[in-house]
Design an enzyme around this catalytic site. Structure first.
Site, PDB file in Angstrom:
ATOM      1  N   ARG A   1       0.848  -1.192   0.000  1.00 31.71           N
ATOM      2  CA  ARG A   1       0.000   0.000   0.000  1.00 31.71           C
ATOM      3  C   ARG A   1       0.883   1.241   0.000  1.00 31.71           C
ATOM      4  NH1 ARG A   1      -3.716   2.980   4.550  1.00 31.71           N
ATOM      5  NH2 ARG A   1      -4.805   4.314   3.071  1.00 31.71           N
ATOM      6  N   HIS A   2       0.399   2.320  -0.616  1.00 30.57           N
ATOM      7  CA  HIS A   2       1.144   3.580  -0.673  1.00 30.57           C
ATOM      8  C   HIS A   2       1.362   4.168   0.724  1.00 30.57           C
ATOM      9  CE1 HIS A   2      -2.571   5.727   0.234  1.00 30.57           C
ATOM     10  NE2 HIS A   2      -3.172   4.979  -0.693  1.00 30.57           N
TER      11      HIS A   2
ATOM     12  N   HIS B   1      -3.227   0.451  -3.579  1.00 34.22           N
ATOM     13  CA  HIS B   1      -4.025   0.982  -2.470  1.00 34.22           C
ATOM     14  C   HIS B   1      -4.237  -0.119  -1.433  1.00 34.22           C
ATOM     15  CE1 HIS B   1      -4.889   4.366  -5.216  1.00 34.22           C
ATOM     16  NE2 HIS B   1      -4.834   3.401  -6.123  1.00 34.22           N
TER      17      HIS B   1
END
Length: 624
Positions: free
Chosen positions: A365-366, A551
């Site tokens: 995930r970012h 995401h």
């Protein structure tokens, strides 16, 4: 000193006369500590130094169990040393990385000679004498070669000892048990069954083949150095979980525990009714006090991390003198040896890693996005009336890339915060240290994902070698995006102009223009499944790690298709995604032998930190 304590001390002195000096106990009694607590401290610290025992007593001054006559439990293990230990530790690390943690990881490599038994604190010195007598008696007949034979089943992997040498080692264990019974008046049960060294226990059946291949790479030398080691543990916490504190914590209430980094906490999972969500009740190993503590300040520790090594008896066989020196220099309080990474050790690690060369997918995930901290109005907070960007808080990025429609396009495509950049770089640094080989990188077209990939690659020293392939098919579920039109995302040309090393040649599974607003859940998971299939097929010859930066939802929607699992229920999916932190990750490996993908332990640990609220110095002016 009270009369009763004087008599007890006199009894102890007579019992130990001729075996050891009571100097340690004398020093503690001279400091004013009662005899029974001084003996308890010596037993709890391995009777090493006065300083350790004194520190233990000061730390446990508020321990409600300090005066309880609860003895320690002791066990005798036969532990390998030198090059064999190094190879076993490499196996421990690789098996944990590739196949997740199993029961064998709870304890260092060993062969159990006498299982745990109790011994009164005042008789511990007698156990040391029993070990010395047993060792001296068996030294001449101890086998010069201890052959180890690999044995494997669906839930167990380990080395068995051949009967000839095993009989001699069992005789040593029986001799110790007899001596301990006579000298220390305690009941010791020596091992009479098949002697073995466990490599893996209670693992997932689909990991058996991988573990076997890793174990075959150990190649144990028949001749090595072995040492018999006496360990102790606190018998009250045998069935508790052990946590290790990662951060300092100062109690906010009287019923909370003080935490220092590397403190160990014993937690009974069955006694947590009083604890609210995110908190646990535990007992501090350092102080003996009980209280509440924040669970996210800790991580699971191994069972043996709180064990204490007392005495050892080393059987010196054919061995490498350098290995001995390394082992002695790197011994720890709990008895594990961690030799430094010599050139020979590195080469054997590379040989071990080469045993299993597989294609892997790491989904990340970012990092923290700026609107996550400053809310939906973040853009108004950092924009001048004429539409220029400025930095109102240090957690806003230093600058923003140029976009064709100006700063307003960032509203639904926010950048990373400064902390998000730091998180990404820290993860990249950890991936570099882990030694994994990233061979290709794919990201969602969201700016925060492309930025995260860029910073990870920079820390991996791969920013110029690997181009970032932008795949719109792994973009967020558009139902969760604001607005009734597709989000305005940066084009490849804009990203390249902003110094992102993006590939201009990659043909994505879903072009940017194909993203539709408010898509259904089924449309979303189908899009991700097709995209992941395209990503994996785009790297047919790459044996290494494919990095996918997306995401929080990608950790589920991009791994389940690989694992052959159906989509999760929509409600469960939404609940799960909310719990995924910045830089959370899932790691999948291809098992070509069985024709499937498997979810394994990620190569690096998670990143946990607390919040830091805004501060206005004007509120602190005296008089206001």
């Amino acid at each position: 000193m009270a009369a009763g304590e004087t008599q007890l001390y006199a009894k102890i002195s007579n019992k130990l006369k001729g075996r050891s000096t009571p100097a340690l106990l004398d020093s503690l009694l001279g400091m004013g500590f009662p005899a029974h607590t001084a003996l308890k401290a010596l037993a709890a610290t391995g009777r090493k130094t006065v300083e350790e025992a004194s520190d233990w007593l000061h730390c446990h001054c508020n321990d409600p169990s300090l005066d309880d006559p609860i003895p320690q439990e002791y066990a005798l293990f036969l532990c390998p040393m030198g090059s064999l230990l190094e190879k076993l530790q490499e196996f421990w690390r690789e098996s944990k990385r590739q196949c997740a943690k199993n029961r064998a990881h709870e304890v260092f490599p060993h062969i159990t000679l006498c299982d745990f038994f109790t011994c009164e604190d005042q008789k511990v010195e007698c156990l040391y004498e029993a070990l010395k007598r047993a060792g001296d008696r068996m030294l001449g007949s101890f086998p010069s070669v201890v052959p180890l034979v690999l044995h494997s089943s669906v839930s167990y992997l380990g080395f068995f000892l051949d009967n000839g040498p095993a009989d001699v080692i069992r005789e040593f264990a029986a001799t110790f048990a007899t001596e301990a019974s006579v000298l220390a008046d305690c009941t010791v049960r020596p091992c009479t069954k098949q002697l073995h060294m466990t490599l893996a226990h209670k693992f997932y059946p689909h990991h058996q083949r991988t573990l076997e291949q890793l174990a075959r790479a150990i190649h144990p030398s028949p001749s090595c150095q072995w040492t018999a080691a006496l360990y102790s543990r606190d018998m009250r916490f045998v069935h508790y979980q052990t946590l290790r504190a990662l951060f300092q914590y100062k109690p906010q209430n009287v019923d909370e525990l003080t935490l220092r980094p590397d403190d160990y906490i014993f937690v009974d999972p069955t006694q947590q009714e009083e604890a609210s969500e995110g908190w646990v009740i535990g007992i501090s190993h350092r102080t003996g006090c009980r209280g509440f503590l924040p669970e996210n300040y800790t991580e699971r520790a191994s069972e043996c991390d709180t064990w204490v090594k007392h005495r050892t008896y080393t059987f010196s066989l054919a061995m490498d003198l350098n290995s001995k020196k390394d082992g002695e220099a790197s011994s720890r309080r709990n008895g594990e040896l961690h030799p430094p990474q010599t050139a020979r050790n590195l080469s054997s690690m590379q040989a071990l890693q080469a045993t299993i060369v597989r294609k892997s997918v790491l989904v990340v995930r970012h990092g923290e996005r700026v609107d996550q901290i400053f809310g939906k109005s973040w853009l108004q907070q950092c924009s001048t009336p004429d539409g220029k960007y400025y930095r109102p808080d240090l957690n806003f990025p230093c600058s923003l890339p140029r976009r064709s429609n100006g700063i307003k396009d960032f509203e639904n495509d926010p950048p990373l915060s400064s902390c998000g950049i730091f998180q990404s770089r820290m993860t990249g640094e950890a991936l570099l240290d882990s030694g994994i080989r990233i061979t290709s990188v794919f990201t969602s077209p969201a700016l925060r994902c492309v930025q995260t990939a860029k910073h990870i690659l920079e820390e991996l020293k791969l920013e110029k070698k690997i181009k970032i392939r932008v795949e719109p098919g792994i973009f967020e579920w558009t139902k969760w995006e604001a607005g009734k039109t597709p989000p305005t995302l940066m084009s490849l040309e804009e990203l390249k102009e902003a110094n992102f090393n993006v590939s201009m040649d990659y043909r994505p599974a879903f072009p940017l223009a194909s993203l539709m607003p408010a898509e259904s859940y089924n449309e979303y998971v189908d899009r991700c499944a097709v995209s992941v299939e395209r990503i994996v097929s785009a790297c047919p010859e790459d044996v290494g790690v494919i990095l996918i930066v997306g995401h929080g939802s990608a950790l589920d929607s991009c791994t389940r298709p690989l694992l052959g699992l159906p989509p999760r229920d929509c409600g469960d999916f939404a609940q799960l995604v909310r719990k995924i932190p910045s830089l959370g990750m899932c790691f999948c490996e291809e098992n070509k032998e069985e024709g499937k993908w498997e979810l394994v332990n990620p190569p690096v640990k998670t990143l946990t930190h607390g919040s830091n609220s805004a501060f206005n110095w004007r509120n602190w002016i005296l008089g206001n």
